[in-house]
Structures are given as C-alpha cells and as structure tokens.
Design a protein around this motif. Structure first.
Motif, PDB file in Angstrom:
ATOM      1  N   ASP A 191       0.991  -1.237   0.007  1.00 35.31           N
ATOM      2  CA  ASP A 191      -0.096   0.056  -0.101  1.00 35.31           C
ATOM      3  C   ASP A 191       0.845   1.380  -0.024  1.00 35.31           C
ATOM      4  O   ASP A 191       0.600   2.367  -0.830  1.00 35.31           O
ATOM      5  CB  ASP A 191      -0.844   0.042   1.154  1.00 35.31           C
ATOM      6  N   LEU A 194       2.403   2.058  -3.438  1.00 31.71           N
ATOM      7  CA  LEU A 194       1.118   2.615  -4.380  1.00 31.71           C
ATOM      8  C   LEU A 194       0.921   4.006  -3.926  1.00 31.71           C
ATOM      9  O   LEU A 194       0.852   4.828  -4.930  1.00 31.71           O
ATOM     10  CB  LEU A 194      -0.154   1.743  -4.385  1.00 31.71           C
ATOM     11  N   VAL A 207      -2.920   0.388 -12.619  1.00 30.14           N
ATOM     12  CA  VAL A 207      -2.112  -0.754 -12.062  1.00 30.14           C
ATOM     13  C   VAL A 207      -2.516  -2.057 -12.994  1.00 30.14           C
ATOM     14  O   VAL A 207      -3.721  -2.004 -12.961  1.00 30.14           O
ATOM     15  CB  VAL A 207      -2.058  -1.007 -10.432  1.00 30.14           C
ATOM     16  N   TYR A 251      -6.648   3.069  -9.890  1.00 33.20           N
ATOM     17  CA  TYR A 251      -6.311   3.095  -8.376  1.00 33.20           C
ATOM     18  C   TYR A 251      -6.604   4.509  -7.982  1.00 33.20           C
ATOM     19  O   TYR A 251      -6.147   5.377  -8.621  1.00 33.20           O
ATOM     20  CB  TYR A 251      -4.710   2.889  -8.242  1.00 33.20           C
ATOM     21  N   LEU A 256      -8.823  -0.667  -5.850  1.00 37.06           N
ATOM     22  CA  LEU A 256      -8.498  -0.809  -7.300  1.00 37.06           C
ATOM     23  C   LEU A 256     -10.005  -1.366  -8.142  1.00 37.06           C
ATOM     24  O   LEU A 256     -10.697  -2.112  -7.472  1.00 37.06           O
ATOM     25  CB  LEU A 256      -7.522  -2.216  -7.189  1.00 37.06           C
TER      26      LEU A 256
END
Length: 269
Positions: A191, A194, A207, A251, A256
C-alpha cells in the motif's frame, strides 16, 4: 526463410531439453500438452505446447530454456518437505487469476484470500530459486493462523525493492517493475508503495499485473493512453509464464477497480 514452429517440433525440443533418467515424459494429444513427472515423488508438471509456441514466436529458444527452468525448479520442490530456517521471514504473497485452482490435485486446499474481481492472493514459502504455495497442512505444521501468516506476508512484501523503469508513449507515462524475483506482481499489495506512486501521477493512475513477473503503473493523461495500456497488458499477459489478468485497474484512494477499454466507457458498469 524464418523457421516455422509446430506442435511436433516443440514437443521434440522440450523432450530433448527435459529428458533425464529420474523423469517420465508423456504427451496428451487431446490437450496438446506434455507432462513431466518425477519418478520418485510421482509429482509432475503439465506444459501447454501452444503456450510455449506462442512464447517461442517472440523469444525463440529462450522460451524453451525458460520453460525448462520453471519445470526443473518446480519438480525440485514438489512432493518434498522444504526445510527453511526462520520460515516467517520467507512467506510472501503471490497474485493469481480467480481461475487458478484453489486446491492441489490431491485435494489439499491452498491458503488464499480474495483480492479483486479478477485476482486472488495466494501465499508462498520462498525457497530461493523457486517457491511452494502454502496449503492448509503446511499452515497447521507451522502452528500459524491464517491471519498471522497473512500479516507476515504483507510485512515481507513491503521489504522487497521496487525500482521502476519509466517509458513515455503519446504523452502518457508508464512505469515497469520487472525484477524477475517471482514477486513483481505481488508489489500490488504494498500500500505505501502505491501511495508513493500516486503522488507522482499527473493524470489517472492505473495498475496492471498481466503476469507474475511484471507490475505496470500507468499515468494516463489522454484517451490514447488507455489504448496503449490495453495493448501492453495483453502482450505481457500472452508472454507470461504465469499469466494473471489482461485487465488493468484504476487506483483511487487505495481502491482497485477493473478497467474496460471501450472508447470513453473505461470503467466496468
């Protein structure tokens, strides 16, 4: 004139490469696949001939070598008890398609968690050059609960390096993670990584995990970017040893959401 590959030629190439006194190689004509089995453990791997031919068309004999490598590494651990020191440090998550079997042929259930509509999270014990998926008996042997193992895996994946290569196409930016350690797609579960990437994104962040050895992050700044992303994801998906999904994900705020590339109608209704 370029060499044309067919099923018979590929079978012969793979047999020649994988023949060994401790193995039995058989061919299933109906499925067009080879099975390579260890005589001692009776465990084996099936190889889809059309899939290898598809890779051969891009990589030639490198595709045969890569297939043989994965088969040999897998056979080396299948049916044998892995002795790993400090196993809690070697648990990692792996991403698989929702069509991936949730149990082994012997009926033993793998340990997994749901992830997205397209993907599931399985767990692996890293053995250096290869890994074995964690099943319920292994979990019991270790004395771990499912939650404890998941926590270890998510902690360990955060320690993996995440160096990205950057490419720009039609004013859109794509970042590629391809360290080939077997866990590139697993970084989708990191996490903090990202979120760091999200801070760099100027357009919309996507992603993609088309196969286990690549993670693609897109900074999509125009409609052409989605077309490029779709073609890219499909190409990687077709070339992967362990394909996951050709779909990409939007994202947003840690969530997602699958993306469909249909003109301006990008998101799944």
């Amino acid at each position: 004139m370029a060499e044309k590959m067919d099923s018979l030629k590929m079978r012969n190439k793979l047999k020649e490469r994988l023949e060994h006194p401790v193995r039995v190689i058989t061919y299933d004509r109906e499925k067009d696949q080879l099975r390579v089995e260890d005589k001692e453990t009776k465990k084996g791997i099936e190889i889809s001939i059309p899939s290898v031919i598809g890779k051969w068309n891009q990589k030639k004999d490198q595709a045969v070598e890569e297939t043989a490598y994965y088969v040999e590494e897998a056979l080396a651990v299948m049916g044998r008890k892995a002795a790993v020191q400090n196993p809690e440090k070697h648990v990692l998550p792996v991403i698989r398609s929702t069509s991936f079997p949730t149990e082994a042929k012997e009926g033993v259930s793998f340990v997994f968690d749901e992830h997205t509509a397209e993907t599931r999270i399985f767990y692996a014990m890293d053995l250096g050059k290869t890994y074995r998926l964690i099943d319920e008996p292994f979990l019991k042997d270790q004395g771990w609960t499912h939650a404890q193992m998941k926590e270890m895996a998510l902690f360990n994946v955060r320690s993996l390096p995440a160096e990205m290569k950057r490419d720009e196409v039609a004013e859109n930016v794509f970042y590629f993670l391809n360290s080939n350690d077997g866990y590139d797609a697993s970084r989708i579960l990191n996490d903090s990584f990202l979120k760091e990437m999200a801070d760099k994104i100027e357009g919309e962040m996507t992603v993609a995990v088309p196969h286990q050895d690549v993670l693609i992050i897109g900074d999509i700044r125009n409609e052409t970017g989605y077309d490029v992303l779709a073609q890219m994801a499909m190409s990687f998906f077709a070339a992967g040893h362990v394909p996951i999904t050709a779909l990409s994900f939007m994202y947003e705020e840690g969530e997602l959401e699958p993306v469909f590339i249909l003109g301006k109608n990008k998101r799944r209704e």
